[in-house]
Scaffold this motif. Structure first.
Motif, PDB file in Angstrom:
ATOM      1  N   LYS A 152     136.099  56.568  75.918  1.00 26.66           N
ATOM      2  CA  LYS A 152     137.077  57.651  75.939  1.00 26.66           C
ATOM      3  C   LYS A 152     137.652  57.904  74.553  1.00 26.66           C
ATOM      4  N   ASN A 153     138.005  56.840  73.849  1.00 32.11           N
ATOM      5  CA  ASN A 153     138.570  56.962  72.499  1.00 32.11           C
ATOM      6  C   ASN A 153     137.504  56.685  71.438  1.00 32.11           C
ATOM      7  N   TYR A 154     136.355  57.349  71.604  1.00 38.16           N
ATOM      8  CA  TYR A 154     135.230  57.139  70.682  1.00 38.16           C
ATOM      9  C   TYR A 154     135.618  57.417  69.236  1.00 38.16           C
ATOM     10  N   TRP A 155     136.548  58.332  69.023  1.00 39.70           N
ATOM     11  CA  TRP A 155     136.980  58.677  67.675  1.00 39.70           C
ATOM     12  C   TRP A 155     137.612  57.466  66.974  1.00 39.70           C
ATOM     13  N   GLN A 156     138.332  56.631  67.747  1.00 42.66           N
ATOM     14  CA  GLN A 156     138.983  55.458  67.174  1.00 42.66           C
ATOM     15  C   GLN A 156     137.986  54.327  66.906  1.00 42.66           C
ATOM     16  N   THR A 157     137.140  54.037  67.902  1.00 41.20           N
ATOM     17  CA  THR A 157     136.176  52.949  67.732  1.00 41.20           C
ATOM     18  C   THR A 157     135.150  53.282  66.647  1.00 41.20           C
ATOM     19  N   THR A 158     134.738  54.550  66.591  1.00 37.40           N
ATOM     20  CA  THR A 158     133.770  54.940  65.561  1.00 37.40           C
ATOM     21  C   THR A 158     134.397  54.852  64.178  1.00 37.40           C
ATOM     22  N   HIS A 159     135.663  55.230  64.072  1.00 33.05           N
ATOM     23  CA  HIS A 159     136.382  55.101  62.800  1.00 33.05           C
ATOM     24  C   HIS A 159     136.370  53.648  62.325  1.00 33.05           C
ATOM     25  N   TRP A 202     135.519  44.147  67.691  1.00 31.18           N
ATOM     26  CA  TRP A 202     136.616  45.107  67.633  1.00 31.18           C
ATOM     27  C   TRP A 202     136.312  46.368  68.433  1.00 31.18           C
ATOM     28  N   SER A 203     135.069  46.768  68.484  1.00 36.10           N
ATOM     29  CA  SER A 203     134.696  47.934  69.289  1.00 36.10           C
ATOM     30  C   SER A 203     134.989  47.682  70.766  1.00 36.10           C
ATOM     31  N   ARG A 204     134.763  46.453  71.206  1.00 35.98           N
ATOM     32  CA  ARG A 204     135.043  46.100  72.599  1.00 35.98           C
ATOM     33  C   ARG A 204     136.537  45.972  72.855  1.00 35.98           C
ATOM     34  N   VAL A 205     137.263  45.447  71.872  1.00 30.00           N
ATOM     35  CA  VAL A 205     138.702  45.253  72.024  1.00 30.00           C
ATOM     36  C   VAL A 205     139.433  46.586  72.098  1.00 30.00           C
ATOM     37  N   TYR A 206     139.080  47.516  71.197  1.00 30.37           N
ATOM     38  CA  TYR A 206     139.805  48.782  71.101  1.00 30.37           C
ATOM     39  C   TYR A 206     139.202  49.901  71.953  1.00 30.37           C
ATOM     40  N   GLY A 207     137.971  49.741  72.374  1.00 30.21           N
ATOM     41  CA  GLY A 207     137.327  50.804  73.142  1.00 30.21           C
ATOM     42  C   GLY A 207     137.839  50.897  74.568  1.00 30.21           C
ATOM     43  N   VAL A 208     138.025  52.125  75.040  1.00 29.23           N
ATOM     44  CA  VAL A 208     138.460  52.385  76.420  1.00 29.23           C
ATOM     45  C   VAL A 208     137.335  53.166  77.116  1.00 29.23           C
ATOM     46  N   LYS A 209     136.710  52.540  78.056  1.00 22.93           N
ATOM     47  CA  LYS A 209     135.580  53.188  78.744  1.00 22.93           C
ATOM     48  C   LYS A 209     136.092  54.309  79.660  1.00 22.93           C
ATOM     49  N   LYS A 210     135.286  55.358  79.738  1.00 21.23           N
ATOM     50  CA  LYS A 210     135.602  56.463  80.645  1.00 21.23           C
ATOM     51  C   LYS A 210     135.471  56.000  82.093  1.00 21.23           C
ATOM     52  N   ALA A 211     136.305  56.544  82.940  1.00 22.10           N
ATOM     53  CA  ALA A 211     136.225  56.203  84.365  1.00 22.10           C
ATOM     54  C   ALA A 211     134.929  56.703  84.942  1.00 22.10           C
TER      55      ALA A 211
END
Length: 214
Positions: A152-159, A202-211
């Motif tokens: 969901k927050n791909y913009w943050q994890t990709t950053h 960190w990608s796993r920690v900060y990433g929020v998967k889409k429902a």
């Protein structure tokens, strides 16, 4: 003092600053005001070092500087741009253009790397690794730009991933230039081997998967 020497000094200053600032960012809390201020200085220090690396590689042809410069510039520019891509309509033609350029270089790195391996040069493995990583990020761009990411927050994890990628390039440049003990191939790939697991974590920690819709 020649133009090359002046640019080299500026490149070293920018690279050294970004290496130290990047280490600080790695070891401290993410997302607060201090992180953002230090991150901005890191971005411009690293970008200046990357651009200067490309100029230096042109004045005194150096494949090493060219690879690091291209890889770092792509990671930095896309990493910063992703912070403004919380909405799908924020994707622009510029983003697609940058991704296509990296696609070309990624394929070129792999092709040239294969050639060097045939010629029994260890540099070939370096080119293939960096080319492969580049293509992985290019594919990630495609998925994100098409709205197909399951984060969901791909913009943050990709950053986070791209900034870490730029730091890997900086650490690699520092290690290769100053290495006196390690085999050349190990020096080239050690920062990648050490820091990629941190990117994954960190990608796993900060990433929020889409429902998931059932």
């Amino acid at each position: 003092m020649t133009l090359f020497n002046i640019l080299l000094i500026l490149h070293i200053i920018g690279g050294s600053c970004s290496l130290l600032l990047g280490l600080y960012i790695l070891l401290t809390k993410k997302g607060n005001a201090i992180h953002k201020r230090i991150g901005k200085i890191y971005y411009y220090s690293m970008l200046s070092a990357a651009v200067l690396a490309l100029l230096l590689s042109y004045l005194h042809p150096s494949f090493f500087l060219f690879i690091i410069g291209i890889f770092t510039a792509y990671m930095l520019i896309t990493g910063k741009r992703y912070l403004n891509k919380k909405q799908q309509d924020a994707i622009s033609i510029i983003d697609w253009f940058i991704t296509c350029i990296m696609l070309i270089f990624g394929l070129a790195f792999i092709s040239l790397g294969s050639y060097y391996i045939i010629k029994s040069s260890a540099l070939g493995w370096v080119l293939i690794v960096f080319g492969g990583i580049s293509l992985i990020f290019v594919y990630q761009d495609y998925i994100n730009f098409k709205g197909r990411s399951n984060i969901k927050n791909y913009w943050q994890t990709t950053h986070i991933q791209r900034m870490m990628g730029s730091y890997i390039a900086s650490a690699t440049a520092f290690l290769v230039v100053n290495n006196t003990y390690l085999p050349g191939l190990i020096a080239w790939l050690l920062p990648t081997a050490l820091l990629v697991p941190l990117i994954i974590r960190w990608s796993r920690v900060y990433g929020v998967k889409k429902a998931q819709i059932t």
